[in-house]
Design an enzyme around this catalytic site. Structure first.
Site, PDB file in Angstrom:
ATOM      1  N   ASP A 246      39.040  47.340  33.552  1.00 50.29           N
ATOM      2  CA  ASP A 246      38.995  46.048  32.880  1.00 50.29           C
ATOM      3  C   ASP A 246      38.504  44.931  33.795  1.00 50.29           C
ATOM      4  OD1 ASP A 246      39.494  44.243  30.796  1.00 50.29           O
ATOM      5  OD2 ASP A 246      41.454  43.750  31.631  1.00 50.29           O
ATOM      6  N   ASP A 247      38.923  44.946  35.060  1.00 45.20           N
ATOM      7  CA  ASP A 247      38.562  43.852  35.962  1.00 45.20           C
ATOM      8  C   ASP A 247      37.077  43.856  36.289  1.00 45.20           C
ATOM      9  OD1 ASP A 247      41.263  42.741  36.488  1.00 45.20           O
ATOM     10  OD2 ASP A 247      41.583  44.835  37.016  1.00 45.20           O
TER      11      ASP A 247
ATOM     12  N   LYS B 235      48.866  43.523  28.912  1.00 43.91           N
ATOM     13  CA  LYS B 235      47.534  43.922  28.437  1.00 43.91           C
ATOM     14  C   LYS B 235      47.665  44.736  27.155  1.00 43.91           C
ATOM     15  CE  LYS B 235      44.728  42.385  31.757  1.00 43.91           C
ATOM     16  NZ  LYS B 235      43.466  41.671  31.629  1.00 43.91           N
TER      17      LYS B 235
ATOM     18  N   GLU C  25      43.735  48.707  35.446  1.00 47.22           N
ATOM     19  CA  GLU C  25      43.979  47.273  35.575  1.00 47.22           C
ATOM     20  C   GLU C  25      44.515  46.910  36.951  1.00 47.22           C
ATOM     21  OE1 GLU C  25      43.289  45.139  32.867  1.00 47.22           O
ATOM     22  OE2 GLU C  25      43.479  43.657  34.461  1.00 47.22           O
ATOM     23  N   ASP C  26      43.914  45.916  37.527  1.00 48.45           N
ATOM     24  CA  ASP C  26      44.420  45.272  38.744  1.00 48.45           C
ATOM     25  C   ASP C  26      44.654  46.224  39.919  1.00 48.45           C
ATOM     26  OD1 ASP C  26      44.096  43.021  37.291  1.00 48.45           O
ATOM     27  OD2 ASP C  26      46.171  42.349  37.366  1.00 48.45           O
TER      28      ASP C  26
ATOM     29  N   ALA D 155      35.704  41.364  39.899  1.00 52.63           N
ATOM     30  CA  ALA D 155      35.308  40.461  38.820  1.00 52.63           C
ATOM     31  C   ALA D 155      33.865  39.990  39.020  1.00 52.63           C
ATOM     32  CB  ALA D 155      36.269  39.281  38.761  1.00 52.63           C
TER      33      ALA D 155
ATOM     34  N   ALA E 196      33.028  38.391  45.795  1.00 56.34           N
ATOM     35  CA  ALA E 196      32.235  39.612  45.642  1.00 56.34           C
ATOM     36  C   ALA E 196      33.178  40.779  45.410  1.00 56.34           C
ATOM     37  CB  ALA E 196      31.381  39.825  46.892  1.00 56.34           C
ATOM     38  N   GLY E 197      34.229  40.518  44.619  1.00 54.64           N
ATOM     39  CA  GLY E 197      35.196  41.568  44.290  1.00 54.64           C
ATOM     40  C   GLY E 197      34.885  42.178  42.936  1.00 54.64           C
TER      41      GLY E 197
ATOM     42  N   TYR F  76      50.777  36.597  28.636  1.00 54.23           N
ATOM     43  CA  TYR F  76      49.573  36.917  29.394  1.00 54.23           C
ATOM     44  C   TYR F  76      49.448  35.851  30.478  1.00 54.23           C
ATOM     45  CZ  TYR F  76      44.783  38.715  29.829  1.00 54.23           C
ATOM     46  OH  TYR F  76      43.626  39.279  30.295  1.00 54.23           O
TER      47      TYR F  76
ATOM     48  N   ARG G  33      46.476  44.515  43.273  1.00 50.77           N
ATOM     49  CA  ARG G  33      45.862  43.174  43.151  1.00 50.77           C
ATOM     50  C   ARG G  33      46.240  42.643  41.771  1.00 50.77           C
ATOM     51  NH1 ARG G  33      43.406  41.097  39.522  1.00 50.77           N
ATOM     52  NH2 ARG G  33      41.300  41.903  39.472  1.00 50.77           N
TER      53      ARG G  33
ATOM     54  N   ASN H 102      38.960  38.366  30.313  1.00 52.86           N
ATOM     55  CA  ASN H 102      38.627  39.658  29.704  1.00 52.86           C
ATOM     56  C   ASN H 102      39.461  39.968  28.454  1.00 52.86           C
ATOM     57  OD1 ASN H 102      40.999  40.407  31.040  1.00 52.86           O
ATOM     58  ND2 ASN H 102      39.858  41.269  32.777  1.00 52.86           N
TER      59      ASN H 102
ATOM     60  N   ASN I  76      42.899  33.893  38.343  1.00 53.67           N
ATOM     61  CA  ASN I  76      44.185  33.787  37.662  1.00 53.67           C
ATOM     62  C   ASN I  76      45.312  33.954  38.668  1.00 53.67           C
ATOM     63  OD1 ASN I  76      43.188  33.640  34.961  1.00 53.67           O
ATOM     64  ND2 ASN I  76      42.619  35.795  35.135  1.00 53.67           N
TER      65      ASN I  76
HETATM   66  N1  LIG Z   1      39.155  35.803  34.144  1.00 55.28           N
HETATM   67  C1  LIG Z   1      39.169  37.119  34.128  1.00 55.28           C
HETATM   68  O1  LIG Z   1      38.992  37.768  33.083  1.00 55.28           O
HETATM   69  C2  LIG Z   1      39.415  37.856  35.385  1.00 55.28           C
HETATM   70  C3  LIG Z   1      39.792  37.193  36.491  1.00 55.28           C
HETATM   71  N2  LIG Z   1      40.008  37.861  37.651  1.00 55.28           N
HETATM   72  C4  LIG Z   1      40.464  37.072  38.777  1.00 55.28           C
HETATM   73  O2  LIG Z   1      39.449  37.029  39.744  1.00 55.28           O
HETATM   74  C5  LIG Z   1      40.043  36.933  41.019  1.00 55.28           C
HETATM   75  C6  LIG Z   1      39.392  37.943  41.928  1.00 55.28           C
HETATM   76  O3  LIG Z   1      39.632  39.240  41.487  1.00 55.28           O
HETATM   77  P1  LIG Z   1      38.902  40.468  42.227  1.00 55.28           P
HETATM   78  O4  LIG Z   1      37.439  40.278  42.151  1.00 55.28           O
HETATM   79  O5  LIG Z   1      39.450  41.720  41.723  1.00 55.28           O
HETATM   80  O6  LIG Z   1      39.483  40.211  43.682  1.00 55.28           O
HETATM   81  P2  LIG Z   1      39.019  40.613  45.127  1.00 55.28           P
HETATM   82  O7  LIG Z   1      40.133  40.240  46.010  1.00 55.28           O
HETATM   83  O8  LIG Z   1      38.482  41.979  45.156  1.00 55.28           O
HETATM   84  O9  LIG Z   1      37.796  39.640  45.395  1.00 55.28           O
HETATM   85  C7  LIG Z   1      37.919  38.349  45.865  1.00 55.28           C
HETATM   86  C8  LIG Z   1      36.609  37.961  46.486  1.00 55.28           C
HETATM   87  O10 LIG Z   1      36.699  36.597  46.845  1.00 55.28           O
HETATM   88  C9  LIG Z   1      36.152  36.458  48.148  1.00 55.28           C
HETATM   89  N3  LIG Z   1      36.745  35.256  48.750  1.00 55.28           N
HETATM   90  C10 LIG Z   1      37.984  35.081  49.218  1.00 55.28           C
HETATM   91  N4  LIG Z   1      38.098  33.850  49.749  1.00 55.28           N
HETATM   92  C11 LIG Z   1      36.914  33.243  49.606  1.00 55.28           C
HETATM   93  C12 LIG Z   1      36.403  31.974  49.950  1.00 55.28           C
HETATM   94  N5  LIG Z   1      37.156  31.088  50.565  1.00 55.28           N
HETATM   95  N6  LIG Z   1      35.111  31.691  49.669  1.00 55.28           N
HETATM   96  C13 LIG Z   1      34.340  32.589  49.030  1.00 55.28           C
HETATM   97  N7  LIG Z   1      34.761  33.809  48.672  1.00 55.28           N
HETATM   98  C14 LIG Z   1      36.033  34.134  48.957  1.00 55.28           C
HETATM   99  C15 LIG Z   1      36.503  37.737  48.867  1.00 55.28           C
HETATM  100  O11 LIG Z   1      35.656  37.947  49.978  1.00 55.28           O
HETATM  101  C16 LIG Z   1      36.273  38.739  47.749  1.00 55.28           C
HETATM  102  O12 LIG Z   1      34.917  39.106  47.711  1.00 55.28           O
HETATM  103  C17 LIG Z   1      41.537  37.110  40.823  1.00 55.28           C
HETATM  104  O13 LIG Z   1      42.121  35.838  40.863  1.00 55.28           O
HETATM  105  C18 LIG Z   1      41.666  37.668  39.448  1.00 55.28           C
HETATM  106  O14 LIG Z   1      42.847  37.247  38.804  1.00 55.28           O
HETATM  107  C19 LIG Z   1      39.832  39.199  37.764  1.00 55.28           C
HETATM  108  C20 LIG Z   1      39.457  39.916  36.665  1.00 55.28           C
HETATM  109  C21 LIG Z   1      39.267  39.311  35.386  1.00 55.28           C
HETATM  110  C1  LIG Z   2      42.476  38.709  33.632  1.00 55.49           C
HETATM  111  C2  LIG Z   2      42.574  39.766  34.613  1.00 55.49           C
HETATM  112  O1  LIG Z   2      42.392  40.925  34.309  1.00 55.49           O
HETATM  113  C3  LIG Z   2      42.864  39.432  35.977  1.00 55.49           C
HETATM  114  O2  LIG Z   2      42.960  38.267  36.334  1.00 55.49           O
HETATM  115  O3  LIG Z   2      43.018  40.374  36.762  1.00 55.49           O
HETATM  116 MG   LIG Z   3      43.104  42.227  35.755  1.00 52.33          MG
END
Ligand SMILES: NC(=O)C1=CN([C@@H]2O[C@H](COP(=O)(O)OP(=O)(O)OC[C@H]3O[C@@H](n4cnc5c(N)ncnc54)[C@H](O)[C@@H]3O)[C@@H](O)[C@H]2O)C=CC1
Ligand SMILES: CC(=O)C(=O)O
Ligand SMILES: [Mg+2]
Length: 603
Positions: A290-291, A195, A267-268, A327, A324-325, A124, A177, A475, A430
């Site tokens: 999931d995200d 996953k 996912e992603d 997550a 604002a994505g 993972y 993504r 998650n 991540n």
């Molecule tokens: N820990 C967990 O369980 C999870 C973690 N993630 C991680 O979260 C991250 C984002 O995923 P998503 O939301 O799907 O991506 P996304 O690309 O849709 O969203 C990213 C957001 O960050 C903003 N951003 C980019 N650069 C920035 C900066 N310098 N300052 C402020 N905001 C900025 C963008 O405008 C956008 O709103 C990824 O790294 C992903 O791996 C996603 C899902 C689950």
């Molecule tokens: C953990 C997860 O789903 C992600 O980083 O996209």
């Molecule tokens: Mg994911």
């Protein structure tokens, strides 16, 4: 030189050597032709390795194919552990585990299940992220289904080629993504495999009931398009109507083949498609994203734990979301739902929530704000820099999901530390290389007072002699349990309330002592227990609300789940498969464990 380019160069060199010595290659070819076919008893899902008894070896005609030694399952797990820990790098371990799964599935999952703490960062995040970047090079054979845009009109036909018939859950990506690594196209298959392996390792869902799918709709990643090792179609992504119709066909094909009850885990996907598809299918299919939704449960659980330790109600915390994505907006909207259950109106709920994306603070005057974010837009002047916002609004909780490594600068973290007794810092991004800050930075710049959690786990940090243990805000503490609960109830759709249930269940986990040391989430070793507990809560909710399809409704859901769990022990049905009995251990006790090193900081 990137890793994939390096391996490409190595392979080119090998090919040159072979073409200079044709006699070598033709000899090898000859051997390939005469190799004996593998009996189906040695197929990965049937294989028992050295655990075949002498009687079985003779009866199944595999006598002589193995050396005479017999090993118990536990002894085989030891042998795997010795090999696993002997590898010098996590990507080496990943590749070893892939080949293990392709020859002995039960042993693979048994090993995963017993060595979770060390295996989770390999199958993972973070290692699976590295694997996805070089997926074309390490590809060894089928692990899931690839459906490409050229299969339009025949998607069901393609899916029917999968050799298993009793599919209960599908994890699907279009690879746009992958973690915080961006568009990895068909290489995204690695994520869906990882996953679903957690559905088995944590929730004991039988692996033959799980299907990873990669919708290869092209990639816009120039490096991949130019990479000879790339395994996907070499086209740019399809968009709009063409894309929507393709995914529609896929969804219809899944339920046509495996039934309406099939759980479809998204996912992603890139955020706009993630939200669009969720809205389109949420009330039509048994599916979740999931995200957005899995992460929302884990994010809210973390917030509830902060509420517990700070003894300050959530609406009184000032929360800054960086990103604002999928997550961040997932967490924001579940937090909103939670606060609505506390009878707060929308004005009060959004009062202390600030959302900040790559263009700065979300304010009413901005024209580029997507509809789900609009309720959080502030009626104040635009702020472009995160440190400026932090200084102005003095958050007690900072959540990042931006994929921007280092976004939480020393200045920001020091500010959080100066204004809060226990500042809460969540770095969701991540893999580790994309984390908004490291655990070491979070503790060092807040004098060891931060409640720090990250998407990919950091090792403990000793601050002035006190051991701080970061939590994993990922998650993976939600989707395996949610999946198992939904499958248990045979639900036709997945309502939002499920994620609230999961959040509240997860939030009960960390004991006071763990919270004192800064950890808001359970340990990896507790992940199986978490999954089962979440599953019971989810299934209970579904049954209570008449959303389940099992008749009669089981009297004791926990017992019902346990009795139906995958037998990880080669046919020895375990009463509590998530707690393996302490079998006698063989003298295989070489020091092969590599505990993560604590980072030491003193002031
Ligand atoms: N820990 C967990 O369980 C999870 C973690 N993630 C991680 O979260 C991250 C984002 O995923 P998503 O939301 O799907 O991506 P996304 O690309 O849709 O969203 C990213 C957001 O960050 C903003 N951003 C980019 N650069 C920035 C900066 N310098 N300052 C402020 N905001 C900025 C963008 O405008 C956008 O709103 C990824 O790294 C992903 O791996 C996603 C899902 C689950
Ligand atoms: C953990 C997860 O789903 C992600 O980083 O996209
Ligand atoms: Mg994911």
């Amino acid at each position: 030189m990137s890793l994939s380019k390096f391996y490409f160069a190595v392979n080119q060199r090998l090919q040159q050597t072979q073409s200079q010595n044709p006699s070598n290659s033709s000899r090898r070819h000859h051997h390939d032709i005469v190799r004996a076919p593998v009996p189906s008893v040695l197929a990965p899902k049937n294989n028992k390795g050295l655990n075949f008894t002498m009687e079985e070896r003779q009866r199944l005609h595999v006598h002589g194919l193995f050396p005479p030694a017999f090993r118990t399952m536990q002894e085989q797990v030891f042998a795997v552990a010795a090999n696993f820990y002997a590898r010098a790098s996590n990507i080496g371990r990943y590749r070893y585990l892939r080949s293990l799964r392709q020859r002995h599935e039960r042993l693979y999952f048994r090993f995963l299940s017993e060595h979770l703490e060390h295996v989770l960062p390999v199958i993972y995040t973070p290692t699976v992220g590295v694997a996805c970047t070089i997926f074309g090079m390490i590809f060894r054979g089928p692990m899931g289904m690839y459906v490409t845009k050229y299969d339009r009109g025949h998607v069901a036909q393609v899916l029917r080629n999968w050799p298993e018939s009793d599919i209960r859950a599908v994890c699907v990506t279009d690879g746009e993504r992958i973690l915080g690594l961006g568009d990895l196209g068909a290489n995204g298959m690695g994520i869906t495999v990882g996953k679903l392996e957690l559905y088995t390792a944590l929730s004991c869902v039988p692996p033959h009931q799980l299907l990873p799918v990669c919708l290869d709709v092209g990639t816009n990643n120039e490096e991949l398009l130019a990479d000879p090792m790339y395994i996907g179609t070499r086209d740019r992504r399809i968009r709009g109507k063409e894309y929507d119709e393709f995914v529609d066909e896929f969804m219809q094909a899944v339920v046509e083949i495996w039934g309406q009850r099939t759980l479809i885990h998204f996912e992603d996907f890139a955020t706009p498609n993630a939200f669009m598809l969720l809205e389109r299918y949420q009330h039509k299919y048994c599916c979740f994203n999931d995200d957005i939704q899995g992460t929302s449960a884990v994010g809210l659980a973390g917030l509830l734990a902060v509420e517990r330790i700070t003894k300050k109600k959530l609406p009184d915390h000032v929360i800054v979301f960086a990103g604002a994505g999928s997550a961040a907006m997932g967490v924001t909207s579940l937090l909103t739902k939670e606060l609505k259950t506390r009878k707060l109106d929308m004005e009060r709920i959004v009062k202390n929530i600030y959302v900040f994306d790559q263009n700065g603070l979300i304010v009413k005057s901005r024209k580029d704000v997507a509809p789900p974010i609009q309720p959080y837009a502030k009626d104040m002047p635009h702020i472009k820099a995160l440190d400026e916002l932090v200084e102005k609004v003095k958050p007690s909780i900072l959540m990042g999901a931006t994929s921007m490594a280092g976004l939480f600068s020393e200045k920001i973290l020091r500010f959080m530390g100066a204004n809060n007794e226990r500042p809460a810092i969540f770095a969701f991004s991540n893999p580790t290389s994309k984390s908004e800050c490291t655990a070491e930075q979070a503790y060092a710049f807040t004098e060891g007072r931060a409640l720090f959690s990250s998407g990919s786990l950091f090792p403990p940090v000793v601050v002035n002699g006190k051991r701080m243990t970061p939590g994993q805000a990922n998650n993976c503490f939600a989707f395996p349990g949610i999946g198992l609960g939904v499958l248990t109830a045979n639900a036709k759709t997945i309502p939002d309330e499920i994620f609230l249930m999961a959040a509240h269940t997860l939030a009960q986990y960390p004991e006071e002592e763990a919270i004192e040391s800064g950890r808001l989430y359970p340990k990896a070793t507790e992940a199986k227990d978490v999954a089962l507990t979440v599953a019971v809560a989810v299934a209970q909710y579904l049954f209570d609300n008449d959303l389940g399809q099992v008749h009669p409704v089981p009297e004791n859901i926990c017992k019902f789940i346990v009795e139906n769990l995958y037998e990880l022990c080669n046919g020895d049905s375990l009463v509590e498969p998530w707690k393996f009995p302490d079998l006698p251990r063989v003298p295989f006790t070489k020091d092969y464990k590599i505990p993560p090193e604590d980072v030491k900081i003193s002031f």
